[in-house]
Motif scaffolding. Structure first.
Motif, PDB file in Angstrom:
ATOM      1  N   ILE A 295       9.174  51.166 -17.562  1.00  0.00           N
ATOM      2  CA  ILE A 295       9.227  49.746 -17.933  1.00  0.00           C
ATOM      3  C   ILE A 295       8.476  48.987 -16.852  1.00  0.00           C
ATOM      4  O   ILE A 295       8.868  48.995 -15.688  1.00  0.00           O
ATOM      5  CB  ILE A 295      10.677  49.222 -18.003  1.00  0.00           C
ATOM      6  CG1 ILE A 295      11.484  49.975 -19.060  1.00  0.00           C
ATOM      7  CG2 ILE A 295      10.683  47.727 -18.290  1.00  0.00           C
ATOM      8  CD1 ILE A 295      12.976  49.616 -19.062  1.00  0.00           C
ATOM      9  N   PHE A 297       6.979  45.237 -15.775  1.00  0.00           N
ATOM     10  CA  PHE A 297       7.027  43.817 -16.116  1.00  0.00           C
ATOM     11  C   PHE A 297       6.436  42.979 -14.996  1.00  0.00           C
ATOM     12  O   PHE A 297       6.354  43.406 -13.843  1.00  0.00           O
ATOM     13  CB  PHE A 297       8.454  43.368 -16.449  1.00  0.00           C
ATOM     14  CG  PHE A 297       9.430  43.430 -15.311  1.00  0.00           C
ATOM     15  CD1 PHE A 297       9.701  42.326 -14.524  1.00  0.00           C
ATOM     16  CD2 PHE A 297      10.123  44.617 -15.037  1.00  0.00           C
ATOM     17  CE1 PHE A 297      10.629  42.372 -13.494  1.00  0.00           C
ATOM     18  CE2 PHE A 297      11.048  44.682 -14.017  1.00  0.00           C
ATOM     19  CZ  PHE A 297      11.302  43.563 -13.237  1.00  0.00           C
ATOM     20  N   ALA A 358      14.937  47.479 -21.753  1.00  0.00           N
ATOM     21  CA  ALA A 358      13.921  46.525 -21.300  1.00  0.00           C
ATOM     22  C   ALA A 358      14.177  45.139 -21.867  1.00  0.00           C
ATOM     23  O   ALA A 358      14.051  44.127 -21.166  1.00  0.00           O
ATOM     24  CB  ALA A 358      12.532  47.016 -21.701  1.00  0.00           C
ATOM     25  N   GLN A 362      14.877  41.700 -19.832  1.00  0.00           N
ATOM     26  CA  GLN A 362      14.043  40.517 -20.053  1.00  0.00           C
ATOM     27  C   GLN A 362      14.903  39.288 -20.381  1.00  0.00           C
ATOM     28  O   GLN A 362      14.692  38.197 -19.845  1.00  0.00           O
ATOM     29  CB  GLN A 362      13.044  40.769 -21.177  1.00  0.00           C
ATOM     30  CG  GLN A 362      12.059  39.620 -21.367  1.00  0.00           C
ATOM     31  CD  GLN A 362      11.147  39.842 -22.557  1.00  0.00           C
ATOM     32  OE1 GLN A 362      11.607  40.179 -23.644  1.00  0.00           O
ATOM     33  NE2 GLN A 362       9.845  39.671 -22.343  1.00  0.00           N
ATOM     34  N   CYS A 378       8.974  36.594 -17.969  1.00  0.00           N
ATOM     35  CA  CYS A 378       8.291  37.838 -17.611  1.00  0.00           C
ATOM     36  C   CYS A 378       7.743  38.520 -18.853  1.00  0.00           C
ATOM     37  O   CYS A 378       8.350  38.469 -19.925  1.00  0.00           O
ATOM     38  CB  CYS A 378       9.239  38.798 -16.889  1.00  0.00           C
ATOM     39  SG  CYS A 378       9.802  38.209 -15.276  1.00  0.00           S
ATOM     40  N   THR A 379       6.587  39.171 -18.694  1.00  0.00           N
ATOM     41  CA  THR A 379       6.001  39.987 -19.756  1.00  0.00           C
ATOM     42  C   THR A 379       6.361  41.450 -19.502  1.00  0.00           C
ATOM     43  O   THR A 379       6.220  41.937 -18.381  1.00  0.00           O
ATOM     44  CB  THR A 379       4.477  39.815 -19.783  1.00  0.00           C
ATOM     45  OG1 THR A 379       4.167  38.454 -20.066  1.00  0.00           O
ATOM     46  CG2 THR A 379       3.852  40.702 -20.857  1.00  0.00           C
ATOM     47  N   PHE A 380       6.816  42.148 -20.551  1.00  0.00           N
ATOM     48  CA  PHE A 380       7.281  43.533 -20.445  1.00  0.00           C
ATOM     49  C   PHE A 380       6.438  44.466 -21.309  1.00  0.00           C
ATOM     50  O   PHE A 380       6.065  44.109 -22.438  1.00  0.00           O
ATOM     51  CB  PHE A 380       8.737  43.642 -20.925  1.00  0.00           C
ATOM     52  CG  PHE A 380       9.769  43.298 -19.888  1.00  0.00           C
ATOM     53  CD1 PHE A 380      10.606  44.276 -19.367  1.00  0.00           C
ATOM     54  CD2 PHE A 380       9.902  41.995 -19.427  1.00  0.00           C
ATOM     55  CE1 PHE A 380      11.567  43.957 -18.426  1.00  0.00           C
ATOM     56  CE2 PHE A 380      10.863  41.665 -18.485  1.00  0.00           C
ATOM     57  CZ  PHE A 380      11.700  42.654 -17.978  1.00  0.00           C
ATOM     58  N   VAL A 382       6.660  48.798 -22.311  1.00  0.00           N
ATOM     59  CA  VAL A 382       7.474  50.012 -22.179  1.00  0.00           C
ATOM     60  C   VAL A 382       6.680  51.197 -22.705  1.00  0.00           C
ATOM     61  O   VAL A 382       6.053  51.112 -23.765  1.00  0.00           O
ATOM     62  CB  VAL A 382       8.801  49.884 -22.964  1.00  0.00           C
ATOM     63  CG1 VAL A 382       9.687  51.107 -22.718  1.00  0.00           C
ATOM     64  CG2 VAL A 382       9.527  48.604 -22.584  1.00  0.00           C
ATOM     65  N   LEU A 403      -0.292  45.840 -19.645  1.00  0.00           N
ATOM     66  CA  LEU A 403       0.440  44.633 -19.273  1.00  0.00           C
ATOM     67  C   LEU A 403      -0.496  43.425 -19.242  1.00  0.00           C
ATOM     68  O   LEU A 403      -0.164  42.347 -19.758  1.00  0.00           O
ATOM     69  CB  LEU A 403       1.099  44.831 -17.901  1.00  0.00           C
ATOM     70  CG  LEU A 403       2.032  43.715 -17.399  1.00  0.00           C
ATOM     71  CD1 LEU A 403       3.243  43.584 -18.302  1.00  0.00           C
ATOM     72  CD2 LEU A 403       2.475  44.000 -15.966  1.00  0.00           C
ATOM     73  N   PHE A 413       6.625  40.908 -25.038  1.00  0.00           N
ATOM     74  CA  PHE A 413       7.342  42.190 -25.068  1.00  0.00           C
ATOM     75  C   PHE A 413       6.569  43.175 -25.922  1.00  0.00           C
ATOM     76  O   PHE A 413       6.222  42.894 -27.072  1.00  0.00           O
ATOM     77  CB  PHE A 413       8.753  42.020 -25.634  1.00  0.00           C
ATOM     78  CG  PHE A 413       9.634  43.231 -25.453  1.00  0.00           C
ATOM     79  CD1 PHE A 413      10.331  43.431 -24.277  1.00  0.00           C
ATOM     80  CD2 PHE A 413       9.753  44.183 -26.457  1.00  0.00           C
ATOM     81  CE1 PHE A 413      11.133  44.537 -24.086  1.00  0.00           C
ATOM     82  CE2 PHE A 413      10.546  45.297 -26.286  1.00  0.00           C
ATOM     83  CZ  PHE A 413      11.237  45.472 -25.100  1.00  0.00           C
ATOM     84  N   CYS A 415       6.532  47.355 -26.881  1.00  0.00           N
ATOM     85  CA  CYS A 415       7.201  48.661 -26.742  1.00  0.00           C
ATOM     86  C   CYS A 415       6.655  49.631 -27.789  1.00  0.00           C
ATOM     87  O   CYS A 415       6.470  49.244 -28.946  1.00  0.00           O
ATOM     88  CB  CYS A 415       8.700  48.500 -26.930  1.00  0.00           C
ATOM     89  SG  CYS A 415       9.639  50.011 -26.619  1.00  0.00           S
TER      90      CYS A 415
END
Length: 415
Positions: A295, A297, A358, A362, A378-380, A382, A403, A413, A415
């Motif tokens: 993960i 971020f 995640a 977040q 925050c930008t995540f 995965v 990212l 986000f 994933c």
């Protein structure tokens, strides 16, 4: 309304009443259409008596406690800060409140901070004094081990009154939500006041924060203002320097932190692992053909936070974020700072479970009440690793590129 001297929330400068709490009240009163005049008293206990006897409608800077509910009502919080511990310079960072057991702790008599401490930690040995200045003097003269109050107050007083042999050595896991306290006789004003607090804009809050915390926002000052703003900035710089050069691990991990490899394995500011260590762990996992997830971020616009508030406030934000995220992690999971405001978590869960974890992290960051910089996002991204294609460094670099792409596309986000 009544108040007393509690720098930097309520203070008198050149016969003018000012401070964080005073400015917030002026803003609220204007929005609510409330007329008022100030009455300054000698001690906090005098403020409580004025409210209790309905001789004053309200006071500007306090928090809610059970014993005060019998004679007062409280507004919504307009700002929040943690309680901190001040000790002699010779004392290391205090990782756990249990370290204060069997040591004398100086706190203001009837102060909100004192009541909060006693409610949570009644077994500590408290010494009650008239104000925070006396508490700090007791520590200076070795009559108490520590003094406790809200962060801006301790930091301001250590510098203004030249307690050169004192420092902030730890943070109490208690948030002081600063509110207006009203006598029950004037409770009819509460809805107006709360409505006005809700209408305070982000820009209006920042203007007050900048006035008392960030001296760069004003171009011309009186000599007293220059001295005051310099002291405020210096106090926060001291806090950051303490946190930069002190290990931020829990007490149970202290021996591990003292290992010779600590400074090469860990990030000096936050105390979590650094990029090199994270890559070494990924390399080991891929070498053992383990299945795991990453993960990554990044704090949105972190460079702008540093540019606008200054690096010392950016560092406070990083420390608070790390503390928040660590509470969600399991013992076998790896948390590392890759660079700047970018972080990596290595966990053994895969696919859907990793994505759920995640998303929870977040959401927790989004809801967290940061002390200085508000509304952190925050930008995540995965990624689950099954059969790695390339080395550990390549895996991390590809994730960094994903990212960056997500941030460009405003995709918070992925994933």
């Amino acid at each position: 309304m009544t108040t007393y001297k509690w720098e930097p929330f309520n203070m008198i400068n050149s016969n003018r009443l000012e401070g964080i709490g005073i400015d917030f009240w002026k803003l609220v009163a204007k929005k609510a259409g409330i007329n008022y005049k100030f009455k300054v008293v000698e001690k906090w206990s005098d403020v409580l008596n004025e409210i209790k006897n309905s001789n004053a409608a309200l006071t500007v800077s306090t928090d809610e406690t059970e014993d005060r509910k019998s004679y007062a009502v409280f507004s919504k919080a307009y700002v929040t800060y943690p309680l901190v511990i001040a000790t002699k310079n010779s004392i290391g960072f205090i990782f756990d409140i249990e370290y204060l057991k069997n040591k004398k702790i100086a706190v203001g008599r009837n102060y909100t901070a004192a009541k909060m401490m006693y409610s949570r930690y009644p077994y500590l040995d408290y010494v009650y004094v008239n104000n925070t200045d006396e508490a700090l003097n007791m520590v200076k003269e070795d009559k108490a081990f520590a003094a406790i109050d809200i962060l801006p107050v301790i930091a301001y007083k250590i510098n203004k009154y030249e307690f050169k042999d004192l420092k902030i050595s730890g943070q109490i896991p208690i948030d002081f939500k600063v509110r207006f306290m009203l006598s029950k006789k004037y409770s009819y004003l509460l809805s107006k006041i709360n409505s006005a607090i809700e209408k305070i804009s982000y820009e209006e809050k920042e203007k007050i924060y900048q006035k008392y915390i960030n001296p760069k926002t004003k171009l011309f000052f009186t000599s007293n203002e220059i001295l005051f703003y310099f002291l405020i900035l210096t106090s926060f710089l001291i806090i950051i320097l303490l946190w930069v050069y002190t290990l931020i691990y829990e007490l149970k991990d202290l021996k591990k932190q003292r290992h010779n490899n600590y400074y090469t394995d860990c990030d000096r500011l936050t105390g979590i692992f650094n990029r090199k260590t994270a890559i070494d762990i990924i390399k080991r996992k891929t070498g053992n053909n383990e299945k795991f997830s990453l993960i990554m971020f990044d704090i949105n616009n972190f460079k702008n936070i540093n540019r606008f508030y200054g690096h010392q406030f950016g560092d406070i934000t990083l420390l608070e974020l790390v503390s928040s995220v660590k509470s969600f992690l399991k013992k076998d999971e790896v948390f590392a700072r890759i660079r700047g405001g970018t972080f990596l978590i290595i966990l053994n869960e895969t696919e859907n479970d990793a994505c759920k974890r995640a998303k929870n992290i977040q959401d927790s960051i989004k809801k967290f009440d940061f002390s200085i910089v508000k509304d952190i996002r925050c930008t995540f991204v995965v990624k689950t690793i099954y059969f790695p294609n390339g080395g550990a460094e390549d895996i991390v670099c590809k994730l960094e590129n994903e990212l960056k792409k997500s941030k460009r596309n405003s995709q918070l986000f992925r994933c």
